[in-house]
Motif scaffolding. Sequence first.
Motif, PDB file in Angstrom:
ATOM      1  N   THR A  30      59.796  83.498   1.752  1.00 16.60           N
ATOM      2  CA  THR A  30      58.945  83.602   2.936  1.00 16.60           C
ATOM      3  C   THR A  30      59.332  82.616   4.018  1.00 16.60           C
ATOM      4  OG1 THR A  30      57.351  82.034   2.030  1.00 16.60           O
ATOM      5  CG2 THR A  30      57.020  84.354   1.496  1.00 16.60           C
ATOM      6  N   GLY A  31      60.299  81.719   3.698  1.00 15.99           N
ATOM      7  CA  GLY A  31      60.718  80.739   4.683  1.00 15.99           C
ATOM      8  C   GLY A  31      59.842  79.517   4.750  1.00 15.99           C
ATOM      9  N   THR A  32      58.848  79.418   3.896  1.00 11.81           N
ATOM     10  CA  THR A  32      57.990  78.247   3.882  1.00 11.81           C
ATOM     11  C   THR A  32      58.393  77.319   2.750  1.00 11.81           C
ATOM     12  OG1 THR A  32      56.375  79.297   2.425  1.00 11.81           O
ATOM     13  CG2 THR A  32      56.064  79.571   4.800  1.00 11.81           C
ATOM     14  N   VAL A  33      58.252  76.037   2.975  1.00 15.93           N
ATOM     15  CA  VAL A  33      58.594  75.033   1.974  1.00 15.93           C
ATOM     16  C   VAL A  33      57.315  74.301   1.577  1.00 15.93           C
ATOM     17  CG1 VAL A  33      59.933  72.967   1.455  1.00 15.93           C
ATOM     18  CG2 VAL A  33      60.881  74.738   2.944  1.00 15.93           C
ATOM     19  N   PRO A  34      56.884  74.432   0.321  1.00 17.52           N
ATOM     20  CA  PRO A  34      55.664  73.749  -0.107  1.00 17.52           C
ATOM     21  C   PRO A  34      55.805  72.233   0.001  1.00 17.52           C
ATOM     22  CG  PRO A  34      56.348  75.403  -1.723  1.00 17.52           C
ATOM     23  CD  PRO A  34      57.476  75.239  -0.758  1.00 17.52           C
ATOM     24  N   GLU A  35      54.711  71.560   0.245  1.00 20.09           N
ATOM     25  CA  GLU A  35      54.713  70.106   0.297  1.00 20.09           C
ATOM     26  C   GLU A  35      55.036  69.546  -1.088  1.00 20.09           C
ATOM     27  OE1 GLU A  35      54.130  67.720   2.740  1.00 20.09           O
ATOM     28  OE2 GLU A  35      54.421  69.428   4.093  1.00 20.09           O
ATOM     29  N   PRO A  36      55.780  68.444  -1.163  1.00 21.51           N
ATOM     30  CA  PRO A  36      56.052  67.837  -2.470  1.00 21.51           C
ATOM     31  C   PRO A  36      54.781  67.293  -3.108  1.00 21.51           C
ATOM     32  CG  PRO A  36      56.775  66.390  -0.700  1.00 21.51           C
ATOM     33  CD  PRO A  36      56.402  67.690  -0.053  1.00 21.51           C
ATOM     34  N   GLN A  37      54.763  67.278  -4.427  1.00 24.90           N
ATOM     35  CA  GLN A  37      53.655  66.673  -5.153  1.00 24.90           C
ATOM     36  C   GLN A  37      53.819  65.156  -5.109  1.00 24.90           C
ATOM     37  OE1 GLN A  37      50.966  68.429  -6.835  1.00 24.90           O
ATOM     38  NE2 GLN A  37      51.812  69.842  -5.328  1.00 24.90           N
ATOM     39  N   THR A  38      52.736  64.454  -4.786  1.00 27.05           N
ATOM     40  CA  THR A  38      52.793  62.998  -4.651  1.00 27.05           C
ATOM     41  C   THR A  38      52.128  62.348  -5.852  1.00 27.05           C
ATOM     42  OG1 THR A  38      52.701  63.175  -2.242  1.00 27.05           O
ATOM     43  CG2 THR A  38      52.201  61.027  -3.204  1.00 27.05           C
ATOM     44  N   LEU A  39      52.874  61.476  -6.526  1.00 27.03           N
ATOM     45  CA  LEU A  39      52.376  60.795  -7.717  1.00 27.03           C
ATOM     46  C   LEU A  39      52.217  59.308  -7.458  1.00 27.03           C
ATOM     47  CD1 LEU A  39      54.378  63.253  -8.715  1.00 27.03           C
ATOM     48  CD2 LEU A  39      54.016  62.224 -10.960  1.00 27.03           C
ATOM     49  N   GLY A  40      51.170  58.738  -8.007  1.00 27.51           N
ATOM     50  CA  GLY A  40      50.984  57.298  -8.005  1.00 27.51           C
ATOM     51  C   GLY A  40      51.089  56.786  -9.428  1.00 27.51           C
ATOM     52  N   PHE A  41      51.996  55.835  -9.657  1.00 31.47           N
ATOM     53  CA  PHE A  41      52.139  55.205 -10.973  1.00 31.47           C
ATOM     54  C   PHE A  41      51.432  53.853 -10.927  1.00 31.47           C
ATOM     55  CE2 PHE A  41      55.480  58.331 -10.975  1.00 31.47           C
ATOM     56  CZ  PHE A  41      55.520  58.772 -12.286  1.00 31.47           C
ATOM     57  N   LEU A  42      50.265  53.799 -11.552  1.00 32.29           N
ATOM     58  CA  LEU A  42      49.462  52.575 -11.568  1.00 32.29           C
ATOM     59  C   LEU A  42      49.907  51.709 -12.735  1.00 32.29           C
ATOM     60  CD1 LEU A  42      46.988  50.995 -10.423  1.00 32.29           C
ATOM     61  CD2 LEU A  42      45.615  52.194 -12.136  1.00 32.29           C
ATOM     62  N   LEU A  43      50.498  50.559 -12.433  1.00 29.85           N
ATOM     63  CA  LEU A  43      51.032  49.688 -13.466  1.00 29.85           C
ATOM     64  C   LEU A  43      49.984  48.661 -13.895  1.00 29.85           C
ATOM     65  CD1 LEU A  43      54.625  48.903 -12.105  1.00 29.85           C
ATOM     66  CD2 LEU A  43      53.770  50.947 -13.271  1.00 29.85           C
ATOM     67  N   LEU A  44      49.709  48.613 -15.197  1.00 27.92           N
ATOM     68  CA  LEU A  44      48.850  47.584 -15.770  1.00 27.92           C
ATOM     69  C   LEU A  44      49.716  46.423 -16.249  1.00 27.92           C
ATOM     70  CD1 LEU A  44      46.390  49.785 -17.883  1.00 27.92           C
ATOM     71  CD2 LEU A  44      46.313  49.215 -15.438  1.00 27.92           C
ATOM     72  N   ASP A  45      49.126  45.242 -16.354  1.00 27.50           N
ATOM     73  CA  ASP A  45      49.882  44.083 -16.836  1.00 27.50           C
ATOM     74  C   ASP A  45      50.530  44.396 -18.178  1.00 27.50           C
ATOM     75  OD1 ASP A  45      49.351  42.399 -14.705  1.00 27.50           O
ATOM     76  OD2 ASP A  45      47.477  41.693 -15.564  1.00 27.50           O
ATOM     77  N   ASN A  46      51.792  43.971 -18.333  1.00 22.79           N
ATOM     78  CA  ASN A  46      52.544  44.155 -19.575  1.00 22.79           C
ATOM     79  C   ASN A  46      52.804  45.628 -19.894  1.00 22.79           C
ATOM     80  OD1 ASN A  46      53.130  41.499 -20.622  1.00 22.79           O
ATOM     81  ND2 ASN A  46      50.940  41.258 -20.939  1.00 22.79           N
ATOM     82  N   PHE A  47      52.905  46.463 -18.849  1.00 20.74           N
ATOM     83  CA  PHE A  47      53.265  47.855 -19.063  1.00 20.74           C
ATOM     84  C   PHE A  47      54.670  47.928 -19.677  1.00 20.74           C
ATOM     85  CE2 PHE A  47      55.348  46.904 -15.111  1.00 20.74           C
ATOM     86  CZ  PHE A  47      56.488  47.691 -15.114  1.00 20.74           C
ATOM     87  N   ASP A  92      45.680  45.297  -7.192  1.00 22.55           N
ATOM     88  CA  ASP A  92      45.517  44.405  -6.043  1.00 22.55           C
ATOM     89  C   ASP A  92      46.741  44.342  -5.143  1.00 22.55           C
ATOM     90  OD1 ASP A  92      47.240  43.085  -7.699  1.00 22.55           O
ATOM     91  OD2 ASP A  92      46.002  41.286  -7.974  1.00 22.55           O
ATOM     92  N   GLY A  93      47.774  45.117  -5.460  1.00 17.92           N
ATOM     93  CA  GLY A  93      48.979  45.104  -4.631  1.00 17.92           C
ATOM     94  C   GLY A  93      49.947  43.987  -4.958  1.00 17.92           C
ATOM     95  N   ALA A  94      49.620  43.165  -5.953  1.00 17.60           N
ATOM     96  CA  ALA A  94      50.486  42.047  -6.336  1.00 17.60           C
ATOM     97  C   ALA A  94      51.535  42.517  -7.341  1.00 17.60           C
ATOM     98  CB  ALA A  94      49.652  40.925  -6.932  1.00 17.60           C
ATOM     99  N   PRO A  95      52.669  41.812  -7.407  1.00 17.45           N
ATOM    100  CA  PRO A  95      53.682  42.149  -8.419  1.00 17.45           C
ATOM    101  C   PRO A  95      53.104  42.030  -9.828  1.00 17.45           C
ATOM    102  CG  PRO A  95      54.607  40.678  -6.767  1.00 17.45           C
ATOM    103  CD  PRO A  95      53.130  40.715  -6.520  1.00 17.45           C
ATOM    104  N   VAL A  96      53.677  42.783 -10.762  1.00 18.03           N
ATOM    105  CA  VAL A  96      53.192  42.790 -12.135  1.00 18.03           C
ATOM    106  C   VAL A  96      54.397  42.729 -13.061  1.00 18.03           C
ATOM    107  CG1 VAL A  96      53.173  45.310 -12.282  1.00 18.03           C
ATOM    108  CG2 VAL A  96      51.688  43.999 -13.771  1.00 18.03           C
ATOM    109  N   ARG A  97      54.210  42.098 -14.214  1.00 19.63           N
ATOM    110  CA  ARG A  97      55.299  41.981 -15.176  1.00 19.63           C
ATOM    111  C   ARG A  97      55.220  43.072 -16.233  1.00 19.63           C
ATOM    112  NH1 ARG A  97      58.620  37.739 -14.854  1.00 19.63           N
ATOM    113  NH2 ARG A  97      57.923  35.893 -13.689  1.00 19.63           N
ATOM    114  N   ALA A  98      56.384  43.576 -16.600  1.00 14.96           N
ATOM    115  CA  ALA A  98      56.483  44.526 -17.697  1.00 14.96           C
ATOM    116  C   ALA A  98      56.449  43.768 -19.020  1.00 14.96           C
ATOM    117  CB  ALA A  98      57.777  45.330 -17.585  1.00 14.96           C
TER     118      ALA A  98
END
Length: 372
Positions: free
Chosen positions: A11-28, A60-66
């Motif tokens: 049809t000539g239309t391009v669907p929008e990409p799916q947007t994922l958020g990966f929420l990292l917990l401490d020591n992931f 909180d937007g702060a860096p996190v350690r794996a």
Amino acid sequence: MASFSHPGAATGTVPEPQTLGFLLLDNFTLISLASAIEPLRMANQLAGRELYRWYIITLDGAPVRASDGMQVTPDASAQSPLRLDWLVVCGGVAPLKSVTPALVSWLQSRSRVLRRIGSVCTGSWALAQAGLLDGYEVSIHWECQAAMQEAYPRAAWSMRLFSIDRDRFTASGGTAPLDMMLNLIGRDHGRELSAAISEMFIYERVRGEEDQQRVPLKHVLGTTQPKLLEIVALMEANIEEPIELDELASYVDVSRRQLERLFQRHLHCSPSRYYLKLRLTRARQLLKQTPLPIIEIASACGFVSTPHFSKCYREYFGTPPREDRGESLKIRRLEPIPSPVTESESLMQYSSASVALNDARGEPTYASVALN
């Protein structure tokens, strides 16, 4: 390599990409995060367009350690105005320390606007605490299985590598998120794409939802000992109220002496010792992964009294349960680095490996293998 056309090509239309958020917990766990993200990257590469986009998020937007000590800087905080279609909670070591009221509240509020919600490794702890897994089939790492069943009985906890149930998806950990994402990509964009991603990763077989965690005892023993397998299955299913050995023997139509011989020959211990090991292993998981009182853990694992439980636990693990509980609840912090100190000395003294090993001391499997 084959190319892939998008669903809207005709049809000539391009669907929008799916947007994922990966929420990292401490020591992931970094391997679970990479296993979940890399198939999305390769899906885009093979399709020649952006099927998926993703952001790394921390509360909180702060860096996190794996769990291996590596530090990851996120793209955004949980409060950022991102328009997400999917959310993936990434857990790892000591998940209870990361599940805060603020996190639970945020998950509950975002769940109302997300198409899909999922987790990898122990991220299921957070989703379960938020009540977002009630009535769903859920996969989590086998080490946390007993604790999760006790804490959140409204979810259907599975030993499968991963589970996809309506708008929820959960993977047990390790490389299982790779299989889960390949299955989700296959549902969204066809099996040809997921198979091609597997080929690019030199991944011989895409495992499905029917695949189980851990190597079952039947794979170790083969199919030549059906009575032994049946007895062990009965033991595993009756931890809280152990079955007498004579009764176990009668269930599978063998004598008590035959039962003893089977265990000695194939498992190198007595049936009573094997049963005790199962119960104590379950107790240690509950002790380290839940806040249940020791007296309740003893009862849940078939011990008639706390003193008897403590005696058996100390004899088997070499430490009393109260001491093990104390170690698991400690929050270890690195001592301040003495000043002045060179960057080289700092890196050597406080390496990622030492941080990861220090954090692992509260885990049920820490020092569980004796080396020569």
